[in-house]
Each structure stands twice: as C-alpha cells, then as structure tokens.
Design a protein around this motif. Sequence first.
Motif, PDB file in Angstrom:
ATOM      1  N   LYS A 371       0.834  -1.207   0.000  1.00 10.11           N
ATOM      2  CA  LYS A 371       0.000   0.000   0.000  1.00 10.11           C
ATOM      3  C   LYS A 371       0.859   1.243   0.000  1.00 10.11           C
ATOM      4  O   LYS A 371       0.632   2.196  -0.751  1.00 10.11           O
ATOM      5  N   ALA A 372       1.864   1.280   0.837  1.00 13.10           N
ATOM      6  CA  ALA A 372       2.754   2.442   0.905  1.00 13.10           C
ATOM      7  C   ALA A 372       3.483   2.635  -0.404  1.00 13.10           C
ATOM      8  O   ALA A 372       3.685   3.751  -0.876  1.00 13.10           O
ATOM      9  N   LYS A 373       3.846   1.552  -1.037  1.00 14.39           N
ATOM     10  CA  LYS A 373       4.562   1.618  -2.329  1.00 14.39           C
ATOM     11  C   LYS A 373       3.670   2.237  -3.400  1.00 14.39           C
ATOM     12  O   LYS A 373       4.129   3.104  -4.160  1.00 14.39           O
ATOM     13  N   SER A 374       2.393   1.845  -3.423  1.00 12.68           N
ATOM     14  CA  SER A 374       1.458   2.389  -4.433  1.00 12.68           C
ATOM     15  C   SER A 374       1.243   3.869  -4.223  1.00 12.68           C
ATOM     16  O   SER A 374       1.237   4.664  -5.165  1.00 12.68           O
ATOM     17  N   GLN A 375       1.065   4.286  -2.973  1.00 12.15           N
ATOM     18  CA  GLN A 375       0.834   5.698  -2.651  1.00 12.15           C
ATOM     19  C   GLN A 375       2.034   6.538  -3.030  1.00 12.15           C
ATOM     20  O   GLN A 375       1.894   7.620  -3.609  1.00 12.15           O
ATOM     21  N   ARG A 376       3.225   6.034  -2.733  1.00 13.40           N
ATOM     22  CA  ARG A 376       4.440   6.783  -3.033  1.00 13.40           C
ATOM     23  C   ARG A 376       4.624   6.923  -4.528  1.00 13.40           C
ATOM     24  O   ARG A 376       5.072   7.959  -5.025  1.00 13.40           O
ATOM     25  N   LEU A 377       4.262   5.909  -5.294  1.00  8.97           N
ATOM     26  CA  LEU A 377       4.406   5.965  -6.748  1.00  8.97           C
ATOM     27  C   LEU A 377       3.466   7.019  -7.334  1.00  8.97           C
ATOM     28  O   LEU A 377       3.836   7.780  -8.246  1.00  8.97           O
ATOM     29  N   LYS A 378       2.241   7.100  -6.804  1.00  5.22           N
ATOM     30  CA  LYS A 378       1.297   8.099  -7.303  1.00  5.22           C
ATOM     31  C   LYS A 378       1.797   9.506  -7.022  1.00  5.22           C
ATOM     32  O   LYS A 378       1.726  10.388  -7.873  1.00  5.22           O
ATOM     33  N   GLU A 379       2.317   9.724  -5.821  1.00  6.40           N
ATOM     34  CA  GLU A 379       2.832  11.045  -5.464  1.00  6.40           C
ATOM     35  C   GLU A 379       4.013  11.413  -6.347  1.00  6.40           C
ATOM     36  O   GLU A 379       4.163  12.562  -6.784  1.00  6.40           O
ATOM     37  N   ALA A 380       4.846  10.457  -6.652  1.00  4.95           N
ATOM     38  CA  ALA A 380       6.020  10.721  -7.486  1.00  4.95           C
ATOM     39  C   ALA A 380       5.615  11.059  -8.903  1.00  4.95           C
ATOM     40  O   ALA A 380       6.193  11.952  -9.536  1.00  4.95           O
ATOM     41  N   GLU A 381       4.578  10.366  -9.426  1.00  6.97           N
ATOM     42  CA  GLU A 381       4.123  10.636 -10.788  1.00  6.97           C
ATOM     43  C   GLU A 381       3.539  12.045 -10.886  1.00  6.97           C
ATOM     44  O   GLU A 381       3.788  12.782 -11.855  1.00  6.97           O
ATOM     45  N   LYS A 383       4.309  14.605  -9.005  1.00  9.95           N
ATOM     46  CA  LYS A 383       5.410  15.579  -8.866  1.00  9.95           C
ATOM     47  C   LYS A 383       6.199  15.675 -10.153  1.00  9.95           C
ATOM     48  O   LYS A 383       6.589  16.762 -10.584  1.00  9.95           O
TER      49      LYS A 383
END
Length: 445
Positions: A371-381, A383
């Motif tokens: 879950k944390a990995k998916s959230q971080r990927l969305k935030e990175a995209e 940005k």
Amino acid sequence: MIKNSIDVICAMTHLSLFELTSLIKSELEKNLEPSYWVIAEISEMRLNPKGHCYMELVDKEGQFVTTKIRANIWAYTYRNLSAWFESITKTPLQSGIKVLLNVQVQYHELYGMSLNIKDLDPNFTLGERARKRQEVIQKLQDEGIFDINKELALPTVPQRIAIISSETAAGYGDFKNQIEQNSRGYSFKTKLFQSLMQGDQAPSAMIAALHQIHAEIKAFDLVVIIRGGGSQVDLDCFDDYELASHIAQFPLPVITGIGHERDETIADLVANTQMKTPTAVAEFLISGIERYEGSLNEMAYRLEKSGKHLLQVSSYEIMNIGYALQASMKAIMHRSESGLAQKELRLNYAVQNLFKIENRKVDNFEVPLMKAKSQRLKEAEKKLDGLGKQLKLLDPASVLQRGYSITLINGKFISEEQEIQTGEELETITTKHRIKSTVKSANNE
C-alpha cells in the motif's frame, strides 16, 4: 841437621847457584820421607809421545788456588795406574778430578821441585765425587726446589719440543731420526738450542740455552736435554749445582736422555722425567701421543656404542609414543565427530526456526508495504508531471514562440558582467530568423 847446614852456609863467603840447589836437594832427601799420601786436584794433564804423564796439581779453598806444584808419572807406571783407576772409577784420569796420590818429593837443580807419583787410590776419587754429589742434592732439597719440575704435568700431546744438545752429537742424530721417522706418522716441531755437553763450560752453556728457551717459552710444550754416551767424568757437568737448580725451577717439564745406562746424574734426579738414552726420550714422546690417540679412539668407540643404544631406546620410545598418540587421536576424533553431529542437528533446527520466524515477519509487513509503495508511486508521478510542465516553460523554443529573442556575442550567451566592445559581432535568434549585426557603440553600465 838443618840448623848445622845453615851455620855452614853462613860461614861460607859465597855459593854458586848449583851448589845451593844441590844443597837443597841433599837436605830434602835427608829429611823427607820416601813418599807421602797427598790429596790434590788435577788442574792440568798431558801425555808426551813417550807415554810419560805430566800434571799440575793444585789445592783450593772454594774457587781459589792456594797451592800449586808440578807432578809426573813415568810411562810404565802411568799405563798401570791409569788402567786400574779407570777400571774402578769408570772414568779416566784427567783434569778436574780430585785424587789421593802416593808421591815422592823430587828436587832437580835445573827443573826445581816436583812430585813423582808412585801410586793412587781410586776409591778416594769415588768417595769424593759421591760426597760432592750428595752435598749438591742436599742443598737442592734444603732450598725446597728438588721436586719442583717433577710436579709439573706433562702435556697431553707434546709436539713442540725444545732440544738442548750439540748438533754434532750422535745422540742428537738418533733422537731426530726416531722422532721424525716414527711409524705412526706423528708430526713434531723441534728446535735445537746448541750447547756444550761435557767439560767445565758445559753447565754454563746449558744454562744459557735454558734462558734462550725461556725467552720464547710459549712456543714449546717441554724441553729435552740429550747427548750420547760417555765416561763418568764426561757426565760430571750434569752434577753441577747451578745447572740442576735451573732445571729444577724451569717452568716447562724437562726430560733428560743423557745416554748413560748405569748411573743417574743430578740433572736426571731433578728433571720431570729421565730416560736412559736420546732414543728412549723420542720413544717416550711418541708413546705419549699414541696413548692419547688410543684414548680418543676408545672414547669414540664408547660414544658410538652409547649413541647406537640411545637411538635404539629412543626409537622404541618414539614408536610407543606414536602408538599412544594414534590411539588418543582416534578417541579424540570419535568424540569430536559425535559432538559435531549433535551440533549440526542443533544448528539445522535453529536455522529452520529462524527461517520460519523471519518468513512470518515478512508476511506481516508485505500488505502495508505494498500500500505504501502504491501511494508513493502516485505522489512521485504527480510531482514529475509538475516538473515536466515547468521544464517545458523554461525551454528556449517555448520562450521564442512567445515572441522573445536570444542574442549571442561571438557565439556565446551575454552574461551580466560581460562588457560589449565596439566592432564585436552579435547574433539574434528568433523563432524563424538568425540575424547578424555589428556593434557600433555600446554603453556598459
């Protein structure tokens, strides 16, 4: 009678020399016994071609002559007396010996007073020599030096020999031949110190040789004094006190080989070792080295035998130790193998448990992690999208499309600090054009 003769002489007005000597002769013949037994020392002695013996007899106090007179033995008498004397004393009549003589007093008008020897007693000479000899021995003993040289230890391997002898003496040649040609092939270093070996001057000559040896004493192991055989009187020099004293006190062992089979001289008595002949001295030295070599060989044999025995015993001990070590190692290895097997089982069990624990931990973390990995990927995209838009606005092509232009000087962008000089070439870039111009004037503020 003598007084009457003197009265007659006084009454005379004068006498001729012959008359006086004749009177003396007459009075002596009248008043003296036919013969007398007289003790004297023969200081000089000679034989004439006819066999007559002429002597000079002296009497001494110490070394000083107090009386001296001529004597003679006529040829026939001399032959008998000299042979008898030598058969008893083992030495011929000669100068330097003390004798007891039966003499007749003679007076000759032309030759003066002399003694005619009629008989002699050889036993007196033997006794006189023995008395003098004993006096010398007693003096050496009283001084405490008689046995000093005997107390010195002979060297184990005597190979450096100082020799006192005469080079022409037969005894010296015999010694050299024996020592140099020994059957064992031993090597000796010898040096001859020349000396007289008989006569009145022999003691002082041998003492001088001892002094020469002492000057290089470290070069020698011992001293040998050797000469060939000779008569008893030839050996009298070896009874001299001074010579015996020097031999007795010499710091190296002294070996004598004077070459007389029957009698011992005082030099023999005070020397460390006495041998009868020079050849016997050489054999003694050779046998000494031979004994030492034999002891070395015996020692080597014993060492070899002991070494073999020790090696044999050691080999048995090493073999037993080897067997014991082998048994011990087998026991240790067996115990070690059992221990290792147990440790291996325990280790395998512990590893399996650890894997199970870690797997459970991984399972527990896996869902939140995804879950944390998916959230971080969305935030990175998101940005990255914003940064892309900003980069696009800053792109020079976009700037030019918005109506701006870019000016270069000498092919480079113009910085704020750069000063523009007259005559420099400018290039202006727009969306569709590249315009080149030359600076005619510039105001650098």
